[in-house]
Design a protein around this motif. Structure first.
Motif, PDB file in Angstrom:
ATOM      1  N   ARG A   1      49.328 -16.888  53.243  1.00  0.00           N
ATOM      2  CA  ARG A   1      48.126 -16.673  52.419  1.00  0.00           C
ATOM      3  C   ARG A   1      47.748 -15.195  52.383  1.00  0.00           C
ATOM      4  NH1 ARG A   1      47.295 -21.822  54.558  1.00  0.00           N
ATOM      5  NH2 ARG A   1      46.293 -21.149  56.492  1.00  0.00           N
TER       6      ARG A   1
ATOM      7  N   PHE B   1      34.227 -18.351  60.230  1.00  0.00           N
ATOM      8  CA  PHE B   1      34.741 -17.665  61.418  1.00  0.00           C
ATOM      9  C   PHE B   1      33.729 -16.635  61.893  1.00  0.00           C
ATOM     10  CE2 PHE B   1      38.370 -18.798  58.680  1.00  0.00           C
ATOM     11  CZ  PHE B   1      39.022 -19.668  59.537  1.00  0.00           C
TER      12      PHE B   1
ATOM     13  N   MET C   1      33.742  -8.233  55.562  1.00  0.00           N
ATOM     14  CA  MET C   1      33.945  -9.579  56.115  1.00  0.00           C
ATOM     15  C   MET C   1      33.049  -9.868  57.320  1.00  0.00           C
ATOM     16  SD  MET C   1      35.823 -11.019  54.083  1.00  0.00           S
ATOM     17  CE  MET C   1      37.034  -9.892  53.423  1.00  0.00           C
TER      18      MET C   1
ATOM     19  N   ALA D   1      37.373  -3.696  53.200  1.00  0.00           N
ATOM     20  CA  ALA D   1      37.301  -5.157  53.074  1.00  0.00           C
ATOM     21  C   ALA D   1      36.961  -5.806  54.418  1.00  0.00           C
ATOM     22  CB  ALA D   1      38.610  -5.704  52.522  1.00  0.00           C
ATOM     23  N   ALA D   2      37.502  -5.275  55.517  1.00  0.00           N
ATOM     24  CA  ALA D   2      37.230  -5.884  56.825  1.00  0.00           C
ATOM     25  C   ALA D   2      35.759  -5.702  57.210  1.00  0.00           C
ATOM     26  CB  ALA D   2      38.146  -5.296  57.896  1.00  0.00           C
TER      27      ALA D   2
ATOM     28  N   TYR E   1      48.919 -16.157  44.980  1.00  0.00           N
ATOM     29  CA  TYR E   1      47.793 -16.563  45.824  1.00  0.00           C
ATOM     30  C   TYR E   1      46.816 -17.425  45.027  1.00  0.00           C
ATOM     31  CZ  TYR E   1      43.606 -16.751  48.555  1.00  0.00           C
ATOM     32  OH  TYR E   1      42.515 -17.241  49.211  1.00  0.00           O
TER      33      TYR E   1
ATOM     34  N   ILE F   1      32.926 -13.342  62.725  1.00  0.00           N
ATOM     35  CA  ILE F   1      33.485 -11.992  62.572  1.00  0.00           C
ATOM     36  C   ILE F   1      32.382 -10.969  62.814  1.00  0.00           C
ATOM     37  CG2 ILE F   1      34.718 -10.388  61.056  1.00  0.00           C
ATOM     38  CD1 ILE F   1      35.898 -12.791  59.592  1.00  0.00           C
TER      39      ILE F   1
ATOM     40  N   TYR G   1      42.941 -17.280  64.460  1.00  0.00           N
ATOM     41  CA  TYR G   1      43.819 -17.864  63.446  1.00  0.00           C
ATOM     42  C   TYR G   1      44.326 -19.222  63.910  1.00  0.00           C
ATOM     43  CZ  TYR G   1      44.031 -13.857  60.298  1.00  0.00           C
ATOM     44  OH  TYR G   1      43.716 -12.892  59.381  1.00  0.00           O
ATOM     45  N   PRO G   2      44.583 -20.138  62.978  1.00  0.00           N
ATOM     46  CA  PRO G   2      44.993 -21.500  63.338  1.00  0.00           C
ATOM     47  C   PRO G   2      46.406 -21.552  63.909  1.00  0.00           C
ATOM     48  CG  PRO G   2      45.114 -21.186  60.954  1.00  0.00           C
ATOM     49  CD  PRO G   2      44.541 -19.928  61.522  1.00  0.00           C
TER      50      PRO G   2
ATOM     51  N   ARG H   1      36.244  -7.243  63.755  1.00  0.00           N
ATOM     52  CA  ARG H   1      36.681  -6.409  62.621  1.00  0.00           C
ATOM     53  C   ARG H   1      37.549  -5.253  63.116  1.00  0.00           C
ATOM     54  NH1 ARG H   1      36.741  -1.091  61.404  1.00  0.00           N
ATOM     55  NH2 ARG H   1      36.330  -0.636  59.232  1.00  0.00           N
TER      56      ARG H   1
ATOM     57  N   ARG I   1      45.499 -21.061  45.623  1.00  0.00           N
ATOM     58  CA  ARG I   1      44.222 -21.131  46.338  1.00  0.00           C
ATOM     59  C   ARG I   1      43.001 -20.938  45.452  1.00  0.00           C
ATOM     60  NH1 ARG I   1      44.603 -23.353  50.995  1.00  0.00           N
ATOM     61  NH2 ARG I   1      43.022 -22.097  52.027  1.00  0.00           N
TER      62      ARG I   1
ATOM     63  N   TRP J   1      40.918  -6.511  64.278  1.00  0.00           N
ATOM     64  CA  TRP J   1      41.735  -6.891  63.115  1.00  0.00           C
ATOM     65  C   TRP J   1      42.372  -5.629  62.510  1.00  0.00           C
ATOM     66  CZ3 TRP J   1      42.536  -6.191  57.942  1.00  0.00           C
ATOM     67  CH2 TRP J   1      43.112  -7.228  57.222  1.00  0.00           C
TER      68      TRP J   1
ATOM     69  N   PHE K   1      41.655   0.213  51.830  1.00  0.00           N
ATOM     70  CA  PHE K   1      41.291  -1.154  51.447  1.00  0.00           C
ATOM     71  C   PHE K   1      40.977  -1.999  52.681  1.00  0.00           C
ATOM     72  CE2 PHE K   1      42.598  -5.590  50.972  1.00  0.00           C
ATOM     73  CZ  PHE K   1      41.624  -6.008  50.083  1.00  0.00           C
TER      74      PHE K   1
HETATM   75  C1  HEM Z   1      40.813  -6.489  54.796  1.00  0.00           C
HETATM   76  C2  HEM Z   1      40.249  -7.505  55.417  1.00  0.00           C
HETATM   77  C3  HEM Z   1      40.719  -8.928  55.279  1.00  0.00           C
HETATM   78  C4  HEM Z   1      41.475  -9.525  54.303  1.00  0.00           C
HETATM   79  C5  HEM Z   1      42.049  -8.891  53.033  1.00  0.00           C
HETATM   80  C6  HEM Z   1      41.652 -10.906  54.674  1.00  0.00           C
HETATM   81  C7  HEM Z   1      42.329 -11.846  53.939  1.00  0.00           C
HETATM   82  C8  HEM Z   1      42.413 -13.184  54.224  1.00  0.00           C
HETATM   83  C9  HEM Z   1      42.974 -14.199  53.376  1.00  0.00           C
HETATM   84  C10 HEM Z   1      43.587 -13.947  52.001  1.00  0.00           C
HETATM   85  C11 HEM Z   1      42.854 -15.387  54.004  1.00  0.00           C
HETATM   86  C12 HEM Z   1      43.252 -16.766  53.463  1.00  0.00           C
HETATM   87  C13 HEM Z   1      42.084 -17.361  52.696  1.00  0.00           C
HETATM   88  C14 HEM Z   1      42.412 -18.719  52.103  1.00  0.00           C
HETATM   89  O1  HEM Z   1      43.052 -18.775  51.043  1.00  0.00           O
HETATM   90  O2  HEM Z   1      42.008 -19.729  52.702  1.00  0.00           O
HETATM   91  C15 HEM Z   1      42.223 -15.120  55.287  1.00  0.00           C
HETATM   92  C16 HEM Z   1      41.979 -16.066  56.245  1.00  0.00           C
HETATM   93  C17 HEM Z   1      41.531 -15.773  57.501  1.00  0.00           C
HETATM   94  N1  HEM Z   1      41.049 -14.580  57.945  1.00  0.00           N
HETATM   95 FE1  HEM Z   1      41.022 -12.879  56.923  1.00  0.00          FE
HETATM   96  N2  HEM Z   1      41.015 -11.123  55.868  1.00  0.00           N
HETATM   97  C18 HEM Z   1      40.451  -9.945  56.265  1.00  0.00           C
HETATM   98  C19 HEM Z   1      39.728  -9.728  57.425  1.00  0.00           C
HETATM   99  C20 HEM Z   1      39.619 -10.620  58.435  1.00  0.00           C
HETATM  100  C21 HEM Z   1      38.982 -10.340  59.699  1.00  0.00           C
HETATM  101  C22 HEM Z   1      38.317  -8.996  60.046  1.00  0.00           C
HETATM  102  C23 HEM Z   1      39.111 -11.479  60.448  1.00  0.00           C
HETATM  103  C24 HEM Z   1      38.669 -11.748  61.832  1.00  0.00           C
HETATM  104  C25 HEM Z   1      38.457 -10.832  62.748  1.00  0.00           C
HETATM  105  C26 HEM Z   1      39.816 -12.471  59.648  1.00  0.00           C
HETATM  106  C27 HEM Z   1      40.123 -13.744  60.044  1.00  0.00           C
HETATM  107  C28 HEM Z   1      40.671 -14.712  59.244  1.00  0.00           C
HETATM  108  C29 HEM Z   1      40.928 -16.065  59.675  1.00  0.00           C
HETATM  109  C30 HEM Z   1      40.683 -16.614  61.066  1.00  0.00           C
HETATM  110  C31 HEM Z   1      41.469 -16.740  58.581  1.00  0.00           C
HETATM  111  C32 HEM Z   1      41.941 -18.187  58.534  1.00  0.00           C
HETATM  112  C33 HEM Z   1      43.429 -18.225  58.470  1.00  0.00           C
HETATM  113  C34 HEM Z   1      43.905 -18.978  57.252  1.00  0.00           C
HETATM  114  O3  HEM Z   1      43.725 -20.199  57.207  1.00  0.00           O
HETATM  115  O4  HEM Z   1      44.447 -18.352  56.323  1.00  0.00           O
HETATM  116  N3  HEM Z   1      40.108 -11.905  58.436  1.00  0.00           N
HETATM  117  N4  HEM Z   1      41.957 -13.786  55.384  1.00  0.00           N
END
Ligand code: HEM
Length: 90
Positions: free
Chosen positions: A13, A44, A86, A82-83, A28, A46, A2-3, A51, A32, A54, A78
Motif C-alpha cells: 500500500r 493509530f 499525520m 506529510a508525516a 493505489y 501518532i 504496523y500489522p 513521527r 483503495r 517513522w 514530502f
Molecule cells: C509521509 C508520511 C506518511 C505516508 C505517506 C504514509 C502512507 C501510508 C499509506 C499509503 C498507508 C495505507 C493506507 C491504506 O490504504 O489503508 C499507511 C498506513 C499506515 N501508516 Fe502511514 N504514512 C505516513 C506516515 C505514517 C506515520 C508517521 C506512522 C506512524 C508513526 C504511520 C503508520 C501507519 C500504519 C500503522 C499504517 C497501517 C498499515 C496498513 O494497513 O497499510 N504512517 N500509511
C-alpha cells in the motif's frame, strides 16, 4: 504499529501510494480509493515521537535504496511534511 499479519500488504500500500503520488500509475487508488491519509491514520496513535521514528526509518530506507540523488530532496521534503500532518495525538 504496523500489522504483523499483513506486513507485505502494508508495504504494498505504501509503495503504490508513493508511486501514484509522484506521477506513476494509479494502482493505489484503483484498489483503495481516494488516499485520505489523515483519516486512514486516525486509528493509530501518532505523536511527535512516532513521527520522528517513522522519518528516521524512512530516511534509512532511502539511504539503502540509493535513488538518483536529484530526487532525494523532493522525497525527503514530502516525507517530513506529510508525516507531521499525520500527527494526531499530543
Ligand atoms: C509521509 C508520511 C506518511 C505516508 C505517506 C504514509 C502512507 C501510508 C499509506 C499509503 C498507508 C495505507 C493506507 C491504506 O490504504 O489503508 C499507511 C498506513 C499506515 N501508516 Fe502511514 N504514512 C505516513 C506516515 C505514517 C506515520 C508517521 C506512522 C506512524 C508513526 C504511520 C503508520 C501507519 C500504519 C500503522 C499504517 C497501517 C498499515 C496498513 O494497513 O497499510 N504512517 N500509511
Amino acid at each position: 504499529m504496523y500489522p504483523n499479519e499483513d506486513f507485505a500488504g502494508a508495504e504494498e500500500r505504501l509503495r503504490e501510494f508513493l508511486i501514484q503520488r509522484f506521477g506513476g500509475p494509479q494502482h493505489y487508488s484503483t484498489k483503495r480509493g481516494h488516499p485520505r491519509l489523515k483519516m486512514r491514520h486516525a486509528g493509530f496513535h501518532i505523536d511527535q515521537r512516532g513521527r520522528d521514528r517513522w522519518i528516521e526509518l524512512m530516511e534509512a530506507a532511502l539511504e539503502e535504496v540509493q535513488l538518483p540523488k536529484e530526487v532525494v530532496p523532493t522525497l525527503k521534503a514530502f516525507f517530513h511534511e506529510a508525516a507531521t500532518f499525520m500527527i494526531n495525538r499530543a
